[in-house]
Design an enzyme around this catalytic site. Sequence first.
Site, mmCIF file in Angstrom:
data_model
loop_
_atom_site.group_PDB
_atom_site.id
_atom_site.type_symbol
_atom_site.label_atom_id
_atom_site.label_comp_id
_atom_site.label_asym_id
_atom_site.label_seq_id
_atom_site.Cartn_x
_atom_site.Cartn_y
_atom_site.Cartn_z
ATOM 1 N N GLY A 73 -9.175 -7.212 -40.345
ATOM 2 C CA GLY A 73 -10.471 -6.567 -40.515
ATOM 3 C C GLY A 73 -10.585 -5.307 -40.948
ATOM 4 C CD GLN A 74 -14.549 -0.360 -41.216
ATOM 5 O OE1 GLN A 74 -14.903 -0.624 -40.015
ATOM 6 N NE2 GLN A 74 -15.156 0.546 -41.995
ATOM 7 N N GLY A 87 -6.403 -9.146 -35.366
ATOM 8 C CA GLY A 87 -7.564 -8.730 -36.376
ATOM 9 C C GLY A 87 -7.109 -7.773 -37.579
ATOM 10 C CB ILE A 143 -14.264 3.170 -38.515
ATOM 11 C CG1 ILE A 143 -14.165 3.420 -36.962
ATOM 12 C CG2 ILE A 143 -13.258 3.729 -39.197
ATOM 13 C CD1 ILE A 143 -13.651 4.656 -36.395
ATOM 14 C CE LYS A 171 -15.171 -3.942 -28.060
ATOM 15 N NZ LYS A 171 -13.551 -4.170 -28.425
ATOM 16 C CE1 TYR A 206 -17.659 -4.749 -30.355
ATOM 17 C CE2 TYR A 206 -19.487 -3.053 -30.482
ATOM 18 C CZ TYR A 206 -18.205 -3.473 -30.749
ATOM 19 O OH TYR A 206 -17.235 -2.635 -31.244
HETATM 20 C C1 AKB Z 1 -20.483 -1.615 -34.393
HETATM 21 O O1 AKB Z 1 -21.472 -1.167 -35.275
HETATM 22 O O2 AKB Z 1 -20.649 -2.690 -33.882
HETATM 23 C C2 AKB Z 1 -19.087 -0.859 -34.440
HETATM 24 C C3 AKB Z 1 -18.713 -0.261 -33.353
HETATM 25 C C4 AKB Z 1 -19.606 1.189 -33.263
HETATM 26 O O3 AKB Z 1 -18.226 -0.498 -32.278
HETATM 27 N N1 AKB Z 1 -18.757 -0.384 -35.810
#
Ligand code: AKB
Length: 326
Positions: free
Chosen positions: A15-16, A12, A177, A151, A147
Amino acid sequence: MKKEMKKILVTGAVGQIGSELTMELRKRYGAENVIATGRKTEPSKELKESGPFHFINVNKIDTVEEIVKKYDIDTVYHMAAILSAVGEKNPQLCWDVNMNGTINILELGLKYEMARIIIPSSIAVWGDFVALDNTPQESILKPTTMYGVTKVCGELLCDYYVKRFGLDIRGLRYPGIISYETLPGGGTTDYAVAIYYEAVDKGSYTCFVREDTRLPMMYMPDAINGTIMLAEADFGTLKHHSDFNHAAMSFTAGELAAEIKKHIPDFKVTYEPDFRQAIADSWPNSIDDSAAREEWGWKPAWDLASMTADMLKHLKARKDKGTLYR
Ligand code: AKB
């Protein structure tokens, strides 16, 4: 197990976070020792020309293994992931990349007896049934997004590999971030970056969460520094491994806009919440990172005022050169 971090793979890396992390790792460990990888997006000139770069697909273990063997990799920063907003639009893809990608990295870690693996988590691990103010390290993890599900599963999987196989794995729960180098892609906290770009570009911004939406946030230099601090911490001092709360500041979208207005008085913000509002509402307003502070000495350096001044300074300079969005 290998003991030293000599040859580092970053997934990655386009990525950012990955792009800035790679450049910092190259500075600290030597450019030729940090192998940057991405999936499809072309790397910036800086990333491509400053050290090795390869395309891989973390879901296809052979593409990762080829790089691990070629460079004798002993450390992985596994930054490749699908974020929350894109994850809600394509939950199967999110599961596939975040879970299969992660277990592939862990299996290669075992096979090649790696020294260390760093796999970030997120504030997305929280959801229902938890106090949203100063959310503690140990708390109920019932996310409402795919997501977040990946996690939580990722943290559990990593901790299982630590206990069962003795693999050295570390991870932090990143807040939103904020940075000026590479735009984030597909997260719920992306508004906190876009607002700076549009303030400089157009003097106005339409925000996709309500004005009173409060989330934990962090400036990129703190995120990079914290990540490397955790990676370099003495394993013996760590009681946690893959799930450190990692905090710096917490503000509402309205407070962020007000801070930008101190520098750009005519800046106008309107609020048009979309599907990302529900995701933001399910996440904490602020989190308690005392475990990170106690176990590996975490301390942030940036707050909302200093971050805003720095963001605007860099973005205005880029706008003057005609390279705001690069
Ligand atoms: C998102 O907004 O999905 C990410 C995170 C907080 O993991 N920046």
